[in-house]
Design a protein around this motif. Structure first.
Motif, PDB file in Angstrom:
ATOM      1  N   LYS A  43      35.391 -60.085 -47.287  1.00 16.50           N
ATOM      2  CA  LYS A  43      35.236 -59.624 -46.669  1.00 16.50           C
ATOM      3  C   LYS A  43      36.719 -60.839 -46.081  1.00 16.50           C
ATOM      4  CE  LYS A  43      32.895 -56.172 -45.202  1.00 16.50           C
ATOM      5  NZ  LYS A  43      32.815 -55.426 -46.374  1.00 16.50           N
ATOM      6  N   HIS A  44      37.434 -60.092 -45.986  1.00 13.51           N
ATOM      7  CA  HIS A  44      39.084 -61.025 -45.580  1.00 13.51           C
ATOM      8  C   HIS A  44      39.806 -61.234 -44.740  1.00 13.51           C
ATOM      9  CE1 HIS A  44      41.578 -58.268 -48.228  1.00 13.51           C
ATOM     10  NE2 HIS A  44      41.956 -59.205 -47.621  1.00 13.51           N
ATOM     11  N   ASN A  45      40.672 -62.075 -44.124  1.00  7.08           N
ATOM     12  CA  ASN A  45      41.163 -61.597 -42.968  1.00  7.08           C
ATOM     13  C   ASN A  45      42.455 -62.043 -42.808  1.00  7.08           C
ATOM     14  OD1 ASN A  45      42.776 -61.634 -40.029  1.00  7.08           O
ATOM     15  ND2 ASN A  45      40.738 -60.776 -39.462  1.00  7.08           N
ATOM     16  N   LEU A  46      43.589 -61.689 -43.642  1.00  2.00           N
ATOM     17  CA  LEU A  46      44.800 -62.747 -43.790  1.00  2.00           C
ATOM     18  C   LEU A  46      44.899 -63.414 -42.551  1.00  2.00           C
ATOM     19  CD1 LEU A  46      46.677 -61.017 -46.317  1.00  2.00           C
ATOM     20  CD2 LEU A  46      45.409 -62.530 -46.862  1.00  2.00           C
ATOM     21  N   SER A  50      40.958 -66.028 -43.241  1.00  2.00           N
ATOM     22  CA  SER A  50      39.202 -66.416 -43.513  1.00  2.00           C
ATOM     23  C   SER A  50      38.548 -65.249 -44.280  1.00  2.00           C
ATOM     24  CB  SER A  50      38.862 -66.211 -41.578  1.00  2.00           C
ATOM     25  OG  SER A  50      38.733 -65.108 -41.355  1.00  2.00           O
ATOM     26  N   PHE A  51      37.251 -65.843 -44.922  1.00  2.00           N
ATOM     27  CA  PHE A  51      37.004 -65.057 -45.513  1.00  2.00           C
ATOM     28  C   PHE A  51      35.325 -64.783 -44.681  1.00  2.00           C
ATOM     29  CE2 PHE A  51      40.056 -66.015 -48.326  1.00  2.00           C
ATOM     30  CZ  PHE A  51      39.798 -65.170 -50.009  1.00  2.00           C
ATOM     31  N   LYS A  52      34.330 -63.766 -45.425  1.00  3.73           N
ATOM     32  CA  LYS A  52      32.557 -63.799 -44.943  1.00  3.73           C
ATOM     33  C   LYS A  52      32.233 -63.300 -46.348  1.00  3.73           C
ATOM     34  CE  LYS A  52      31.294 -59.807 -42.883  1.00  3.73           C
ATOM     35  NZ  LYS A  52      30.357 -58.504 -42.530  1.00  3.73           N
ATOM     36  N   ILE A  53      31.469 -64.252 -46.945  1.00  8.73           N
ATOM     37  CA  ILE A  53      31.382 -63.988 -47.855  1.00  8.73           C
ATOM     38  C   ILE A  53      29.597 -63.782 -46.899  1.00  8.73           C
ATOM     39  CG2 ILE A  53      30.138 -65.153 -49.547  1.00  8.73           C
ATOM     40  CD1 ILE A  53      32.790 -64.968 -50.194  1.00  8.73           C
ATOM     41  N   SER A  54      29.269 -62.315 -48.311  1.00  2.00           N
ATOM     42  CA  SER A  54      27.441 -62.225 -48.175  1.00  2.00           C
ATOM     43  C   SER A  54      26.805 -62.029 -48.922  1.00  2.00           C
ATOM     44  CB  SER A  54      27.472 -61.112 -46.920  1.00  2.00           C
ATOM     45  OG  SER A  54      28.086 -60.244 -45.748  1.00  2.00           O
ATOM     46  N   LEU A  55      25.560 -62.874 -48.410  1.00  2.00           N
ATOM     47  CA  LEU A  55      24.448 -63.418 -49.977  1.00  2.00           C
ATOM     48  C   LEU A  55      22.905 -62.674 -49.412  1.00  2.00           C
ATOM     49  CD1 LEU A  55      25.379 -66.837 -51.098  1.00  2.00           C
ATOM     50  CD2 LEU A  55      26.336 -65.131 -52.043  1.00  2.00           C
ATOM     51  N   LEU A  56      23.186 -61.789 -50.551  1.00  2.00           N
ATOM     52  CA  LEU A  56      21.291 -61.701 -50.688  1.00  2.00           C
ATOM     53  C   LEU A  56      20.765 -61.172 -51.421  1.00  2.00           C
ATOM     54  CD1 LEU A  56      19.289 -59.428 -48.798  1.00  2.00           C
ATOM     55  CD2 LEU A  56      20.671 -57.532 -50.508  1.00  2.00           C
ATOM     56  N   VAL A  57      19.516 -62.504 -51.127  1.00  2.00           N
ATOM     57  CA  VAL A  57      18.334 -62.989 -52.047  1.00  2.00           C
ATOM     58  C   VAL A  57      16.888 -62.396 -52.042  1.00  2.00           C
ATOM     59  CG1 VAL A  57      17.395 -65.011 -52.800  1.00  2.00           C
ATOM     60  CG2 VAL A  57      19.547 -65.512 -52.174  1.00  2.00           C
ATOM     61  N   SER A  58      16.575 -61.056 -52.860  1.00  2.00           N
ATOM     62  CA  SER A  58      15.246 -60.373 -52.421  1.00  2.00           C
ATOM     63  C   SER A  58      14.498 -61.039 -53.579  1.00  2.00           C
ATOM     64  CB  SER A  58      15.558 -59.261 -52.844  1.00  2.00           C
ATOM     65  OG  SER A  58      16.863 -58.706 -53.656  1.00  2.00           O
ATOM     66  N   PHE A  59      13.100 -61.082 -53.655  1.00  2.00           N
ATOM     67  CA  PHE A  59      12.715 -61.419 -54.583  1.00  2.00           C
ATOM     68  C   PHE A  59      10.656 -60.312 -54.460  1.00  2.00           C
ATOM     69  CE2 PHE A  59      13.730 -65.434 -51.387  1.00  2.00           C
ATOM     70  CZ  PHE A  59      13.476 -66.058 -53.577  1.00  2.00           C
ATOM     71  N   SER A  60      10.929 -59.348 -55.784  1.00  2.00           N
ATOM     72  CA  SER A  60      10.355 -58.543 -55.335  1.00  2.00           C
ATOM     73  C   SER A  60       9.055 -58.452 -57.416  1.00  2.00           C
ATOM     74  CB  SER A  60      11.026 -57.165 -56.516  1.00  2.00           C
ATOM     75  OG  SER A  60      11.434 -57.391 -57.591  1.00  2.00           O
ATOM     76  N   CYS A  61       8.116 -58.359 -56.197  1.00  2.00           N
ATOM     77  CA  CYS A  61       6.570 -58.024 -57.413  1.00  2.00           C
ATOM     78  C   CYS A  61       6.474 -56.748 -57.952  1.00  2.00           C
ATOM     79  CB  CYS A  61       5.759 -59.172 -57.306  1.00  2.00           C
ATOM     80  SG  CYS A  61       4.728 -59.013 -58.720  1.00  2.00           S
ATOM     81  N   THR A  62       6.127 -56.646 -59.179  1.00  2.00           N
ATOM     82  CA  THR A  62       5.927 -55.562 -60.234  1.00  2.00           C
ATOM     83  C   THR A  62       7.099 -53.860 -58.707  1.00  2.00           C
ATOM     84  OG1 THR A  62       4.154 -54.904 -58.162  1.00  2.00           O
ATOM     85  CG2 THR A  62       3.868 -55.710 -60.674  1.00  2.00           C
ATOM     86  N   GLU A  63       8.656 -54.497 -58.801  1.00  2.00           N
ATOM     87  CA  GLU A  63       9.879 -53.236 -58.464  1.00  2.00           C
ATOM     88  C   GLU A  63       9.310 -53.584 -56.667  1.00  2.00           C
ATOM     89  OE1 GLU A  63       9.859 -50.010 -60.775  1.00  2.00           O
ATOM     90  OE2 GLU A  63      10.168 -51.212 -62.492  1.00  2.00           O
ATOM     91  N   GLN A  64       8.382 -54.075 -56.391  1.00  2.00           N
ATOM     92  CA  GLN A  64       9.006 -53.616 -55.162  1.00  2.00           C
ATOM     93  C   GLN A  64       8.920 -54.961 -54.224  1.00  2.00           C
ATOM     94  OE1 GLN A  64       4.165 -53.114 -53.406  1.00  2.00           O
ATOM     95  NE2 GLN A  64       5.105 -54.266 -51.040  1.00  2.00           N
ATOM     96  N   VAL A  65       9.923 -55.087 -53.465  1.00  2.00           N
ATOM     97  CA  VAL A  65      10.393 -55.933 -52.640  1.00  2.00           C
ATOM     98  C   VAL A  65      10.135 -56.552 -51.409  1.00  2.00           C
ATOM     99  CG1 VAL A  65      12.452 -56.770 -51.254  1.00  2.00           C
ATOM    100  CG2 VAL A  65      13.079 -54.961 -53.296  1.00  2.00           C
ATOM    101  N   PHE A  75      34.015 -68.660 -43.846  1.00  2.00           N
ATOM    102  CA  PHE A  75      35.000 -70.088 -43.937  1.00  2.00           C
ATOM    103  C   PHE A  75      36.281 -70.084 -43.758  1.00  2.00           C
ATOM    104  CE2 PHE A  75      32.483 -69.643 -47.355  1.00  2.00           C
ATOM    105  CZ  PHE A  75      31.641 -70.717 -48.056  1.00  2.00           C
ATOM    106  N   LYS A  76      37.102 -70.482 -43.424  1.00  2.00           N
ATOM    107  CA  LYS A  76      39.080 -71.116 -43.507  1.00  2.00           C
ATOM    108  C   LYS A  76      39.196 -71.705 -44.009  1.00  2.00           C
ATOM    109  CE  LYS A  76      42.106 -71.418 -40.170  1.00  2.00           C
ATOM    110  NZ  LYS A  76      42.362 -71.875 -38.376  1.00  2.00           N
ATOM    111  N   VAL A  77      40.180 -70.599 -45.273  1.00  2.00           N
ATOM    112  CA  VAL A  77      40.976 -71.215 -45.746  1.00  2.00           C
ATOM    113  C   VAL A  77      42.700 -71.576 -45.723  1.00  2.00           C
ATOM    114  CG1 VAL A  77      41.381 -70.971 -48.551  1.00  2.00           C
ATOM    115  CG2 VAL A  77      39.526 -70.159 -47.376  1.00  2.00           C
ATOM    116  N   GLU A  78      43.003 -72.174 -45.090  1.00  2.00           N
ATOM    117  CA  GLU A  78      44.000 -73.235 -45.074  1.00  2.00           C
ATOM    118  C   GLU A  78      45.424 -71.888 -45.883  1.00  2.00           C
ATOM    119  OE1 GLU A  78      45.098 -76.896 -43.705  1.00  2.00           O
ATOM    120  OE2 GLU A  78      43.280 -77.608 -42.722  1.00  2.00           O
TER     121      GLU A  78
END
Length: 142
Positions: A43-46, A50-65, A75-78
């Protein structure tokens, strides 16, 4: 159009916010294979440059998270406007900037999770190095 160059000094990581840290390991992982998935949202806001980066890391075994970690990176990007381009009548940010921000977020998250996982059954797990541009295609389901 000449593509703007990413200048590290014009990017600042303002805040890291853990949203979800969930580990429910009700079984022994010894001798079991498990998968890791990574997804992102941008997401960003001109006005605020600024930017908002969301990261989701998931671990699963036999298709069960069994573990999910969701973090937001602010982040701020001048020189944010230098990275806007028009394609097919739509305005978008260049892949160079988005890849850079995702790369910074992911490498930071790798260190955070290495530390967090050290106190669990996932001790010693190091998230793999990935191509940040490849993560642009992996969106968080909302």
């Amino acid at each position: 159009m000449i593509e703007a160059k990413v200048i590290a000094e014009k990017i600042s990581l303002e805040k890291i916010k853990p949203i979800r840290e969930n580990l429910e390991l009700g079984f022994d992982l010894k001798d079991k294979e498990f998968q890791m998935n990574i997804a992102q949202s941008i997401k960003h806001n001109l006005e605020r440059k600024s930017f908002k980066i969301s990261l989701l890391v998931s671990f699963s075994c036999t298709e069960q998270v069994f573990a999910e970690y969701l973090y937001e990176f602010y982040f701020k990007v001048e020189n944010i406007l230098d990275f806007l381009s028009e394609k097919d009548g739509r305005t978008a940010f260049t892949g160079q900037l988005l890849g850079t921000l995702i790369g910074l977020s992911y490498s930071t998250l790798r260190g955070i999770l290495y530390s967090r996982l050290a106190e669990t059954n996932l001790n010693g797990i190091i998230l793999p190095v990935v191509n940040p541009n490849a993560l642009l295609n992996s969106k968080i389901s909302e």
